[in-house]
Design an enzyme around this catalytic site. Structure first.
Site, mmCIF file in Angstrom:
data_model
loop_
_atom_site.group_PDB
_atom_site.id
_atom_site.type_symbol
_atom_site.label_atom_id
_atom_site.label_comp_id
_atom_site.label_asym_id
_atom_site.label_seq_id
_atom_site.Cartn_x
_atom_site.Cartn_y
_atom_site.Cartn_z
ATOM 1 N N LYS A 1 -20.821 19.112 33.359
ATOM 2 C CA LYS A 1 -19.583 19.882 33.483
ATOM 3 C C LYS A 1 -19.813 21.257 34.111
ATOM 4 O O LYS A 1 -18.886 21.883 34.599
ATOM 5 C CB LYS A 1 -18.901 19.977 32.129
ATOM 6 C CG LYS A 1 -18.480 18.582 31.669
ATOM 7 C CD LYS A 1 -17.600 18.582 30.483
ATOM 8 C CE LYS A 1 -16.985 17.216 30.231
ATOM 9 N NZ LYS A 1 -17.938 16.242 29.644
HETATM 10 C C1 LIG Z 1 -17.717 14.903 29.534
HETATM 11 C C2 LIG Z 1 -18.911 14.039 29.551
HETATM 12 C C3 LIG Z 1 -18.830 12.703 29.972
HETATM 13 C C4 LIG Z 1 -17.534 12.052 30.354
HETATM 14 O O1 LIG Z 1 -17.002 12.556 31.562
HETATM 15 P P1 LIG Z 1 -15.438 12.328 31.884
HETATM 16 O O2 LIG Z 1 -15.200 13.108 33.137
HETATM 17 O O3 LIG Z 1 -14.693 12.870 30.716
HETATM 18 O O4 LIG Z 1 -15.240 10.869 32.050
HETATM 19 C C5 LIG Z 1 -20.013 11.974 30.022
HETATM 20 N N1 LIG Z 1 -21.197 12.512 29.666
HETATM 21 C C6 LIG Z 1 -21.307 13.791 29.249
HETATM 22 C C7 LIG Z 1 -22.639 14.313 28.842
HETATM 23 C C8 LIG Z 1 -20.174 14.604 29.189
HETATM 24 O O5 LIG Z 1 -20.294 15.869 28.784
#
Ligand SMILES: *Cc1c(COP(=O)(O)O)cnc(C)c1O
Length: 493
Positions: free
Chosen positions: A107
């Protein structure tokens, strides 16, 4: 007016879409013309990672001036890899490591960029109000958003996380966050409770209910400013495969994506709509397999138990960004999307038309990794390839294996790795048969002794940092809590 709500004909500019986060009718903003607008994707592949980011973001958000400058401010010196998201060969597949940013989860790629977009949009739109970011987190978004927004002039940020739903490392990252404009609060409930509470706050706190001089926006992937930066690494991976001679220009590549809120994988679909030769996008779910069932049956049914798994950032039953795919797959039928979303909230279930499902299945496949297979996969990949992955990445590794077995295509496969294994040390150590004594921070050190890779900068020394945030509330009090914070002349104002 490039961006449209998924639930009506309501249209706004890209700068307004980013400031608002979510449309007034509850829909999500989307550019319905993306597939039709020409983009020089081949030229883009020859650029540096930051050059690609500038070209792609300028195309997705053409209303922003000076995108190159915004991109360098977002990324320069913040990631511990020049490539931003390095591509690593593991066995016959490729792992795209998205976790080299400040908080060790993918993220960071979007949330390093979002504050730049928000402040630029604020200036361009001539907004004087403070932009207060409301965020629900399943663990990783919260910290990445705090890291991005803390002490950014003209903004404030409030983060809500499920009290017992995040790992000790994730919690420590959030509750030790410094910054004069930040507030972190635990909610008694799960991620869906946090997310629906935040959506209620957006609906309730408009007009006179908002104190003068501030307005709300979102750092969740309902904000288009979260999705746009994620398109970039699909191009970075493809360019790396080309450069290494693993593929020829134009060859299709399959991408396997560990999925929760459907943001990451939808960004891959945007890359495909922009021309990148993306083959199948494999949606990898954990035991909360609501998306696997949807892709198989066309019925989205959230009426099931919420399971807490070892991949907590994917523990989600209401996958927000799917709404954008429904819009695109139905040919922009906002009335149909609005109807499905109404049914989802009132009855907990909707059925999507067969014809539109067929269009979705042409681009997407689904695979699910049950709980026991997750740790087994970490162990297997470690023993066979000497590569250590986290629990979320393991879900995708398992999905990749199953997908290739069921639909052999001969294409190269890129598995998106969304978090560093050091973020989930207890589960990862257990998976490789390590000693589990001590707390998660001791386990992190032990993992380091075994794997011999560096512990990410942002995770080192976490235990020693002072706890600054201790608020805990019931989900039903979330709207009031937000209102109190906004009225408070202190921190978040
Ligand atoms: C948020 C997250 C996901 C999922 O991603 P989305 O965009 O919500 O589908 C997968 N793995 C990790 C480590 C995350 O932080």
């Amino acid at each position: 007016m490039l961006y449209q709500s998924t639930r009506s004909d309501h249209r706004v500019s890209d700068t307004a879409a980013i400031l608002e986060g979510i449309a007034p009718d509850g829909g999500l903003y989307i550019d319905p013309t993306l597939a039709a607008r020409p983009f020089d994707w081949q030229g883009c592949l020859a650029l540096s990672p930051l050059g690609m980011a500038e070209a792609i973001l300028s195309h997705l958000l053409p209303g922003f001036a000076g995108m190159g400058e915004l991109v360098s401010r977002a990324y320069d010196g913040k990631f511990d890899s020049e490539e931003l998201t390095p591509l690593v060969k593991v066995g016959n597949d490729f792992v795209l490591e998205l976790f080299h940013g400040p908080t060790a989860a993918f993220k960071d790629v979007a949330l390093s960029m979002l504050p730049q977009l928000v402040t630029a949009a604020r200036t361009q739109e001539g907004v004087r109000d403070k932009i207060v970011i409301l965020t629900a987190t399943s663990g990783d978004t919260g910290k990445a958003a705090l890291e991005g927004f803390h002490d950014v002039a003209g903004t404030g940020i409030l983060v809500f996380y499920p009290d017992a739903g995040v790992s000790p490392v994730q919690k420590a990252q959030m509750v030790t966050q410094v910054g004069a404009n930040v507030k972190v609060c635990a909610v008694r409930g799960n991620f869906d409770d946090c997310q629906s509470g935040v959506k209620r706050a957006f609906a309730a706190l408009t007009g006179d209910a908002l104190p003068a001089g501030c307005r709300l926006s979102s750092a969740n992937s309902i904000n288009i400013g979260r999705l746009a930066p994620q398109v970039v690494y699909y191009f970075i991976a493809y360019a790396a495969l080309l450069r290494r001679g693993e593929i020829a220009p134009g060859d299709k590549v399959d991408y396997v994506v560990p999925t929760g809120n459907f943001g990451d994988i939808l960004a891959g679909y945007f890359a495909k709509l922009m021309g990148l030769p993306v083959g199948t996008l494999v949606c990898a779910s954990n035991a909360n397999r609501v998306l696997t069932d949807f892709l198989e049956t066309g019925v989205y049914d959230k009426r099931r138990d919420f399971l807490k798994t070892v991949s907590p950032s994917m523990d989600i039953l209401v996958s927000s960004n799917l709404e954008r795919l429904l819009f695109l797959a139905s040919g922009g039928d906002s009335a149909l999307v609005a109807d499905c979303m109404r049914k989802l909230s009132s009855e907990g279930v909707y059925r999507f038309p067969d014809e539109a499902m067929a269009r979705i299945r042409a681009d997407f496949a689904a695979a699910c990794c049950e709980e026991e297979d997750c740790l087994a996969t970490i162990g297997r990949v470690w023993r066979e390839q000497g590569y250590l992955c986290d629990t979320h990445t393991a879900v995708a590794m398992k999905a990749a294996r199953d997908f290739k077995a069921s639909r052999p295509s001969g294409r190269k496969t890129v598995v998106l790795s969304t978090a560093s294994p050091y973020k989930f040390p207890a589960a990862v150590l257990k998976a490789i048969g390590g000693d589990l004594s001590g707390d998660e921070f001791a386990q992190m050190e032990r993992l380091h002794e075994i794997a011999k890779t560096p512990i990410p900068r942002g995770l080192r020394g976490l235990k020693e940092r002072p706890v600054l945030h201790t608020d805990v509330i019931d989900a039903k009090d979330l709207v009031n809590y937000v209102q109190r914070q906004l009225n408070d002349k202190g921190e978040t104002r």
